[in-house]
Design an enzyme around this catalytic site. Structure first.
Site, PDB file in Angstrom:
ATOM      1  N   HIS A 127      -1.594   6.405   3.529  1.00 43.80           N
ATOM      2  CA  HIS A 127      -0.180   6.480   3.155  1.00 43.80           C
ATOM      3  C   HIS A 127      -0.041   7.123   1.776  1.00 43.80           C
ATOM      4  O   HIS A 127      -0.286   6.483   0.756  1.00 43.80           O
ATOM      5  CB  HIS A 127       0.426   5.060   3.167  1.00 43.80           C
ATOM      6  CG  HIS A 127       1.863   5.019   2.786  1.00 43.80           C
ATOM      7  ND1 HIS A 127       2.349   4.255   1.754  1.00 43.80           N
ATOM      8  CD2 HIS A 127       2.934   5.680   3.288  1.00 43.80           C
ATOM      9  CE1 HIS A 127       3.654   4.436   1.652  1.00 43.80           C
ATOM     10  NE2 HIS A 127       4.032   5.298   2.561  1.00 43.80           N
TER      11      HIS A 127
ATOM     12  N   SER B 100       5.005   5.090   7.008  1.00 42.03           N
ATOM     13  CA  SER B 100       5.356   4.204   5.890  1.00 42.03           C
ATOM     14  C   SER B 100       5.686   2.801   6.373  1.00 42.03           C
ATOM     15  O   SER B 100       5.736   1.887   5.560  1.00 42.03           O
ATOM     16  CB  SER B 100       6.526   4.744   5.077  1.00 42.03           C
ATOM     17  OG  SER B 100       7.144   5.842   5.633  1.00 42.03           O
TER      18      SER B 100
ATOM     19  N   GLU C 147      -2.427   4.557  -0.090  1.00 43.73           N
ATOM     20  CA  GLU C 147      -2.776   3.259   0.482  1.00 43.73           C
ATOM     21  C   GLU C 147      -3.498   3.519   1.811  1.00 43.73           C
ATOM     22  O   GLU C 147      -3.044   4.332   2.618  1.00 43.73           O
ATOM     23  CB  GLU C 147      -1.514   2.430   0.731  1.00 43.73           C
ATOM     24  CG  GLU C 147      -0.846   2.001  -0.564  1.00 43.73           C
ATOM     25  CD  GLU C 147       0.474   1.292  -0.330  1.00 43.73           C
ATOM     26  OE1 GLU C 147       0.564   0.117  -0.683  1.00 43.73           O
ATOM     27  OE2 GLU C 147       1.409   1.929   0.188  1.00 43.73           O
TER      28      GLU C 147
ATOM     29  N   ASN D 232       5.522  -0.150  -0.933  1.00 42.54           N
ATOM     30  CA  ASN D 232       6.915  -0.196  -0.484  1.00 42.54           C
ATOM     31  C   ASN D 232       7.496  -1.606  -0.538  1.00 42.54           C
ATOM     32  O   ASN D 232       8.695  -1.782  -0.710  1.00 42.54           O
ATOM     33  CB  ASN D 232       7.059   0.401   0.915  1.00 42.54           C
ATOM     34  CG  ASN D 232       7.160   1.918   0.839  1.00 42.54           C
ATOM     35  OD1 ASN D 232       7.542   2.467  -0.196  1.00 42.54           O
ATOM     36  ND2 ASN D 232       6.809   2.591   1.907  1.00 42.54           N
TER      37      ASN D 232
END
Ligand SMILES: NC(=O)c1ccc[n+]([C@@H]2O[C@H](COP(=O)([O-])OP(=O)(O)OC[C@H]3O[C@@H](n4cnc5c(N)ncnc54)[C@H](O)[C@@H]3O)[C@@H](O)[C@H]2O)c1
Length: 313
Positions: A140, A119, A152, A191
């Site tokens: 991801h 991440s 992602e 994120n």
């Protein structure tokens, strides 16, 4: 053509990723360090598949076939020997990932794709010690990986074009909504967006503008309600860019500009109050069942996914 997938690490993310691949028809080797962890992962997969069956998304046969396709193993060479794609979901510690990648390069087929579920690490950092960087990529997944559509994808300039194309195709085949980043950027897209929102949410809490429940209600009943179907950039277009120019000019200087984690989070961590896993976080979970809360959450996610599928995006 990908037939066999290996998932390394069967924790929060790994078991969900294994479930997605198995349900899509791939044979999956799920690896972890201890048999006990693998049994726990299998039980979680079975529970999640049962919920999908209960919600009418899959049949009883789909469920048992998916379970049969997953082989649990604590033998790394065996886990990856036949794999066309290997996804690692081990803890976010760079030395651990580098060590694992060295082993994967040793045991896997030379043409196998090695995908990381990191991440926070950039793909450049991940491949620093790789002997075969052309086959490394980031996929991801979002927690819970078996239910959230987004994946992602981050490539490096050394990642082979065929690897990128195969990975995007594979994510579509397993029913995910892949987004291939044009640049390697810390936190990727999701994120970063989430962290920007979290920073402001905790700032509002610290300022006493509202309590936690009210801030969460604003998100769930307002912004979040829209965002499952309309993204922030579309929202700006729908609202009018002239309006959004004024909103941003007026509000941007007012927003929290902190460059560290919110003090409220740091204080709770200091006290060992980590959220559901310790029974207290911002809220208290001492007198409610976290398992039931997660079950209810997953039920809602499945229903939302069905709604999105039926009405497009
Ligand atoms: N938890 C999330 O919400 C989330 C979301 C997206 C991405 N990620 C990323 O996914 C990865 C895994 O996170 P997680 O939350 O599933 O962690 P986790 O701690 O729940 O699971 C990690 C698993 O890897 C196993 N493991 C440890 N060392 C290993 C090794 N050397 N070889 C094989 N397995 C090993 C552990 O036994 C454990 O079962 C991390 O890179 C994390 O940043 C997590």
């Amino acid at each position: 053509m990908t037939k066999h997938v290996a998932v390394i690490g069967s924790g929060v993310m790994g078991h969900g990723i294994a479930q997605v691949y198995a349900l899509a028809g791939f044979s999956v080797s799920l690896y972890d360090l201890q048999e006990e962890l693998l049994q726990k992962a299998r039980a979680s997969i079975e529970k999640s598949l049962s919920l999908l069956e209960h919600e009418g998304v899959i049949t009883e046969q789909d469920k048992s076939a998916a379970l049969e396709r997953i082989v649990l193993t604590t033998d790394l060479p065996q886990a990856v020997a036949d794999a066309d794609v290997i996804t690692e979901a081990v803890p976010e510690v760079i030395e651990l990932k580098w060590q694992l990648f060295a082993e994967l390069e040793q045991y896997a087929k030379p043409e196998a794709i090695i995908a990381s579920n990191t991440s926070t690490f950039s793909i450049a950092r991940l491949i620093e010690k790789a002997q075969s960087p052309h086959r490394f990529i980031i996929t991801h997944f979002f927690n819970p990986a078996q239910l959230v559509p987004l994946v992602e994808i981050v490539r490096h300039e050394k990642t082979a074009e065929e690897v990128v194309a195969a990975t995007v195709g594979l994510m579509k085949r397993i029913g995910k909504a892949p987004v291939l980043l044009k640049k390697d950027m810390p936190g990727f897209i999701a994120n970063r967006l989430q962290a920007a929102l979290m920073r402001e949410a905790f700032h509002l809490l610290a300022e006493g503008v509202a309590d936690a429940e009210e801030i969460d209600t604003v998100m769930k009943e307002g912004i979040g309600f829209r965002w499952a179907f309309v993204g922030p950039i579309e929202t700006a277009d729908f609202g009018g860019l002239d309006t959004w120019k004024r909103v941003m000019d007026n509000l941007a200087p007012e927003l929290d500009q902190s460059t560290t984690a919110p003090a409220i989070i740091a204080e709770r961590v200091e006290k060992g109050e980590l959220g559901t896993k310790t029974g207290t976080g911002i809220y208290s979970y001492e007198h409610i069942s976290v398992a039931e809360k997660l079950h209810a959450r997953d039920e809602q996610f499945i229903r939302l996914a069905k709604l999105k599928k039926s009405g497009g995006n």
